[in-house]
Design a protein around this motif. Structure first.
Motif, PDB file in Angstrom:
ATOM      1  N   LEU A 254     -13.129   2.020  -4.099  1.00 42.38           N
ATOM      2  CA  LEU A 254     -11.996   2.736  -4.656  1.00 42.38           C
ATOM      3  C   LEU A 254     -11.329   3.859  -3.720  1.00 42.38           C
ATOM      4  CD1 LEU A 254     -13.544   2.907  -8.260  1.00 42.38           C
ATOM      5  CD2 LEU A 254     -11.668   1.540  -7.696  1.00 42.38           C
ATOM      6  N   THR A 255     -10.093   3.705  -3.600  1.00 42.58           N
ATOM      7  CA  THR A 255      -9.387   4.432  -2.689  1.00 42.58           C
ATOM      8  C   THR A 255      -9.041   5.720  -3.095  1.00 42.58           C
ATOM      9  OG1 THR A 255      -8.115   2.321  -1.788  1.00 42.58           O
ATOM     10  CG2 THR A 255      -7.277   4.569  -1.158  1.00 42.58           C
ATOM     11  N   ALA A 256      -8.522   5.765  -4.489  1.00 39.36           N
ATOM     12  CA  ALA A 256      -8.346   7.020  -4.739  1.00 39.36           C
ATOM     13  C   ALA A 256      -9.633   8.089  -4.969  1.00 39.36           C
ATOM     14  CB  ALA A 256      -7.472   6.953  -6.449  1.00 39.36           C
ATOM     15  N   HIS A 257     -10.702   7.528  -5.550  1.00 40.33           N
ATOM     16  CA  HIS A 257     -11.869   8.271  -5.714  1.00 40.33           C
ATOM     17  C   HIS A 257     -12.393   8.601  -4.335  1.00 40.33           C
ATOM     18  CE1 HIS A 257     -11.729   6.414  -9.425  1.00 40.33           C
ATOM     19  NE2 HIS A 257     -12.452   6.964  -9.869  1.00 40.33           N
ATOM     20  N   ASN A 258     -12.318   7.868  -3.359  1.00 40.12           N
ATOM     21  CA  ASN A 258     -12.588   8.310  -1.750  1.00 40.12           C
ATOM     22  C   ASN A 258     -11.755   9.541  -1.424  1.00 40.12           C
ATOM     23  OD1 ASN A 258     -14.803   6.865  -1.612  1.00 40.12           O
ATOM     24  ND2 ASN A 258     -13.812   5.381  -0.198  1.00 40.12           N
ATOM     25  N   GLU A 259     -10.503   9.387  -1.831  1.00 40.03           N
ATOM     26  CA  GLU A 259      -9.504  10.419  -1.478  1.00 40.03           C
ATOM     27  C   GLU A 259      -9.918  11.902  -2.014  1.00 40.03           C
ATOM     28  OE1 GLU A 259      -7.039  12.493  -2.995  1.00 40.03           O
ATOM     29  OE2 GLU A 259      -6.241  12.968  -0.941  1.00 40.03           O
ATOM     30  N   VAL A 260     -10.605  11.879  -3.159  1.00 45.57           N
ATOM     31  CA  VAL A 260     -10.705  12.905  -3.450  1.00 45.57           C
ATOM     32  C   VAL A 260     -12.116  13.718  -2.671  1.00 45.57           C
ATOM     33  CG1 VAL A 260     -12.319  14.338  -5.388  1.00 45.57           C
ATOM     34  CG2 VAL A 260     -10.441  12.543  -6.305  1.00 45.57           C
ATOM     35  N   GLY A 261     -12.810  12.873  -2.208  1.00 48.18           N
ATOM     36  CA  GLY A 261     -13.962  13.172  -1.464  1.00 48.18           C
ATOM     37  C   GLY A 261     -13.399  13.762   0.095  1.00 48.18           C
ATOM     38  N   LEU A 262     -12.295  13.218   0.531  1.00 50.78           N
ATOM     39  CA  LEU A 262     -11.723  13.551   1.750  1.00 50.78           C
ATOM     40  C   LEU A 262     -11.107  14.809   1.536  1.00 50.78           C
ATOM     41  CD1 LEU A 262     -10.244   9.959   2.862  1.00 50.78           C
ATOM     42  CD2 LEU A 262     -11.971  11.226   3.966  1.00 50.78           C
TER      43      LEU A 262
END
Length: 379
Positions: A254-262
């Motif tokens: 899931l791209t958006a959830h990974n973006e939170v981590g980044l």
């Protein structure tokens, strides 16, 4: 002659399988002790003590947890050793004992980590009606609470200011992997954008904790970032109905959830940079947790993993081998034949072989950052 040949072969094999031990220029161990703060990625046995009666239902207290290395459950969230265990081995130190379940000395290290721990105090989640982890139970096991446990222990480790200075400067402090639970619990009730707005609060809390440890005398701190949550089976299961456009094409995170981590990792690295500038006599190392996991997710065959890399090894029926009603350790749960061929053990937690890879990456950074030599050790 036969005995001599066998002895030589045994010695050769021992050397080939041993790990480098980080040493000081004088040749002795670089660190005398290791102190760890964190959540279930680092918890070596505090969780069952903290949550008391609830631990009876905790699957980590039952097989097949611990079967790969310890041959029994050790209250670790995995099939064997955790990242902290591999780091301790490499440093020539004993496994950091869980502070709430160990009756011996903590002079060579202590582990304050507790499963489900968050960086932020429980009140933050109560105020926002976010369930889970610390906010679900009457006990708060946040980073701030774990620091209080360390401060209560400190008088037993050293007595005078001079003694504490000499002792703590030869200790390694691991502060993390805080943030993972803060975000995962929040995802249950909040949108991704709302959760993203919590990131500065989490990073500020971690920064304040580092300041407190430095004030106490810590001179070597390793601060991990967070994982790619969008590749975590529990998150993928929770949001299984998400439209296809929300996933990357490969491997299906899931791209958006990974973006939170980044975003978290970027803010954390910036904060650590400011702390380094402020405390030039202190070594503060950022340990990348996101990158090594993404490497394993994107190139599973490189690490000996099966093609369906997001499938957990131990759990119930479901797309990712996960089912909330049939956790690993449950009588109805199934287990993969070879845990070393899987990235994930029971969900968010990694298998021992994956933990080893992450630990190797972190140790490489620790070694290069400290500029110390390496030699082969018994571990």
């Amino acid at each position: 002659m036969h005995k001599l040949v066998c002895a030589a072969l045994f010695l050769l094999l021992s050397l080939s399988w041993s790990k480098p031990v980080i040493t000081s220029p004088s040749g002795g161990p670089r660190y005398k002790s290791i102190f760890s703060f964190g959540n279930s990625f680092a918890d070596t046995g505090n969780n069952p003590v903290v949550f008391g009666w609830y631990s009876v239902f905790d699957p980590v207290t039952r097989p097949p947890y611990g079967t790969t290395f310890f041959s029994r459950p050790t209250d670790r969230n995995g099939d064997g050793r955790l990242i902290i265990d591999f780091i301790a081995e490499n440093l020539g130190l004993p496994y950091a004992p869980p502070t709430l379940a160990h009756n011996g000395s903590f002079r060579r290290g202590a582990n304050f980590a507790v499963g489900a721990a968050t960086a932020l105090d429980a009140g933050f989640f109560h105020e926002r009606d976010i369930p889970g982890g610390s906010s679900k139970f009457p006990l708060n096991t946040s980073l701030g609470v774990q620091l209080e446990w360390f401060e209560s222990m400190k008088p037993t480790l050293c007595r005078t200011a001079r003694e504490c200075k000499n002792f703590l400067r030869r200790s390694l402090f691991l502060v993390g992997e805080f943030g993972v639970n803060d975000y995962h619990f929040s995802f249950q009730r909040k949108t991704v954008q709302e959760v993203r707005s919590f990131v500065p609060h989490v990073v500020a809390t971690i920064s304040m904790a580092i300041e407190r440890l430095i004030k106490h005398g810590a001179r070597m701190l390793v601060v991990p970032g967070v994982i790619p949550s969008g590749c975590s089976p529990p998150i993928l299961t929770k949001f299984a109905g998400t439209p296809p456009a929300a996933y990357d094409s490969k491997p299906g995170c899931l791209t958006a959830h990974n973006e939170v981590g980044l975003h978290h990792n970027a803010l954390l690295q910036a904060a650590l940079g400011k702390l380094r500038a402020k405390h030039r006599n202190v070594k503060i190392i950022y340990a990348d947790f996101f990158g090594p996991i993404m490497d394993m997710v994107e190139s599973p065959h490189k690490f000996g993993f099966e093609e369906d890399v997001l499938m957990v090894c131990c759990g119930g029926p479901g797309r990712y081998g996960m089912n909330s009603t049939v956790p690993c350790g449950d009588a109805a749960a199934t287990r993969c034949r070879d845990p070393s061929a899987r990235l994930y053990w029971d969900g968010v937690h990694l298998t021992e072989v994956a933990n080893r890879h992450v630990a190797d990456v972190w140790l490489g950074v620790i070694n290069s950052f400290t500029g110390v030599s390496t030699k082969q050790g018994a571990k």
